[in-house]
Scaffold this active site. Sequence first.
Site, PDB file in Angstrom:
ATOM      1  N   MET A  91       0.796  -1.218   0.000  1.00  0.00           N
ATOM      2  CA  MET A  91       0.000   0.000   0.000  1.00  0.00           C
ATOM      3  C   MET A  91       0.840   1.285   0.000  1.00  0.00           C
ATOM      4  SD  MET A  91      -2.892  -1.325  -0.323  1.00  0.00           S
ATOM      5  CE  MET A  91      -4.064   0.009  -0.087  1.00  0.00           C
ATOM      6  N   ARG A  92       1.942   1.282  -0.728  1.00  0.00           N
ATOM      7  CA  ARG A  92       2.746   2.497  -0.835  1.00  0.00           C
ATOM      8  C   ARG A  92       2.985   2.804  -2.310  1.00  0.00           C
ATOM      9  NH1 ARG A  92       4.092   3.051   4.198  1.00  0.00           N
ATOM     10  NH2 ARG A  92       4.961   5.091   3.764  1.00  0.00           N
ATOM     11  N   ILE A  94       5.228   3.588  -5.297  1.00  0.00           N
ATOM     12  CA  ILE A  94       6.632   3.269  -5.586  1.00  0.00           C
ATOM     13  C   ILE A  94       7.317   4.538  -6.121  1.00  0.00           C
ATOM     14  CG2 ILE A  94       8.154   1.806  -6.982  1.00  0.00           C
ATOM     15  CD1 ILE A  94       6.521   0.226  -4.946  1.00  0.00           C
ATOM     16  N   ASN A 108       2.302  -5.163 -10.531  1.00  0.00           N
ATOM     17  CA  ASN A 108       1.271  -4.999  -9.507  1.00  0.00           C
ATOM     18  C   ASN A 108      -0.010  -5.672  -9.974  1.00  0.00           C
ATOM     19  OD1 ASN A 108       0.011  -3.907  -7.140  1.00  0.00           O
ATOM     20  ND2 ASN A 108      -0.912  -2.315  -8.403  1.00  0.00           N
ATOM     21  N   HIS A 110      -4.176  -5.288  -9.603  1.00  0.00           N
ATOM     22  CA  HIS A 110      -5.183  -4.315  -9.180  1.00  0.00           C
ATOM     23  C   HIS A 110      -6.573  -4.931  -9.353  1.00  0.00           C
ATOM     24  CE1 HIS A 110      -6.809  -0.438  -8.187  1.00  0.00           C
ATOM     25  NE2 HIS A 110      -7.699  -0.634  -9.156  1.00  0.00           N
TER      26      HIS A 110
HETATM   27  C1  GRF Z   1      -5.785  -7.509  -3.724  1.00  0.00           C
HETATM   28  O1  GRF Z   1      -7.161  -7.318  -3.981  1.00  0.00           O
HETATM   29  C2  GRF Z   1      -4.966  -6.797  -4.760  1.00  0.00           C
HETATM   30  O2  GRF Z   1      -5.582  -6.728  -6.005  1.00  0.00           O
HETATM   31  C3  GRF Z   1      -4.836  -5.413  -4.178  1.00  0.00           C
HETATM   32  O3  GRF Z   1      -4.703  -5.635  -2.794  1.00  0.00           O
HETATM   33  C4  GRF Z   1      -5.362  -6.844  -2.433  1.00  0.00           C
HETATM   34  C5  GRF Z   1      -4.386  -7.672  -1.662  1.00  0.00           C
HETATM   35  O4  GRF Z   1      -4.988  -8.797  -1.071  1.00  0.00           O
HETATM   36  N1  GRF Z   1      -3.738  -4.706  -4.773  1.00  0.00           N
HETATM   37  P1  GRF Z   1      -4.094  -9.853  -0.319  1.00  0.00           P
HETATM   38  O5  GRF Z   1      -3.268  -9.087   0.717  1.00  0.00           O
HETATM   39  O6  GRF Z   1      -3.220 -10.525  -1.324  1.00  0.00           O
HETATM   40  O7  GRF Z   1      -5.029 -10.829   0.347  1.00  0.00           O
END
Ligand code: GRF
Length: 190
Positions: A91-92, A94, A108, A110
Site C-alpha cells: 500500500m505504498r 513506488i 502490480n 489491481h
Molecule cells: C488484492 O485485492 C490486490 O488486487 C490489491 O490488494 C489486495 C491484496 O490482497 N492490490 P491480499 O493481501 O493478497 O489478500
Amino acid sequence: MLRIAVAASGNGSNFENLVHQSRQKKMPSTNIICLITDKQNAYALDRAKQLDIPHFLFIPNLFSNKQQYEQAVVQTLQEQRIDLLVLAGYMRIIGDTLLNAYPNNIINIHPSYLPAHPGKQGILDAFHAGQLSSGVTVHYVNEKIDGGEIILQEKISFQPQETIADWENKIHALEYQLYPQAINAINPFL
Ligand code: GRF
C-alpha cells in the site's frame, strides 16, 4: 530461475497463493525468495513464517525520507539477487529509487478492469458504479498510480443480487489465477 520478491502490507493471500503456485510448478522456473513488508502487523508476515519464506520488514517512519527507505529496500533486493518485484497489496506508492533500480521489473495486481477504478478502493468503487461488471488487471509499475503497461486483464460479470462480499470473493479468486498467468507470460526463463 526467475528470483521473485513479493511486497505486501496486509493480508497476503496473493503472496501465499504465489508461493504455492511456484512450489507446485504452476509457475515454472520461478523461486519466491522473500517477502518485503512495511507493516509490522501484516498478516502476510505470519504467512511467510508458516511457509518458511524469509521476510524483511522496513518501517517507513524509521527512515528520514522515502528515498532512504526505498534505498534500504533496494539494497535487500540486490543482496537477495531479485529479478522481479511483485506487489501484492503493497500500500505504498513506488518512488524513483525503486523504479530506477528495477526498471520494468516491478509489477502490480489491481482489483478492477483498469483504467476503470484505479486507487485504493477498486472493488468498492466498481461496486458503487452500478455496472455489474469489473475485473482484475496485472500491470507494470511506473510513476503513474495504477497506470503502467497492462500485462493481463480479465473481466467478471455480477448479478444484481450479489453483495460486496460476493464481489470480493470472485475478484480475489480471479486474482489467484491471473497473477501466476501474468508472471508466466513475462518470465524470460520460459
Ligand atoms: C488484492 O485485492 C490486490 O488486487 C490489491 O490488494 C489486495 C491484496 O490482497 N492490490 P491480499 O493481501 O493478497 O489478500
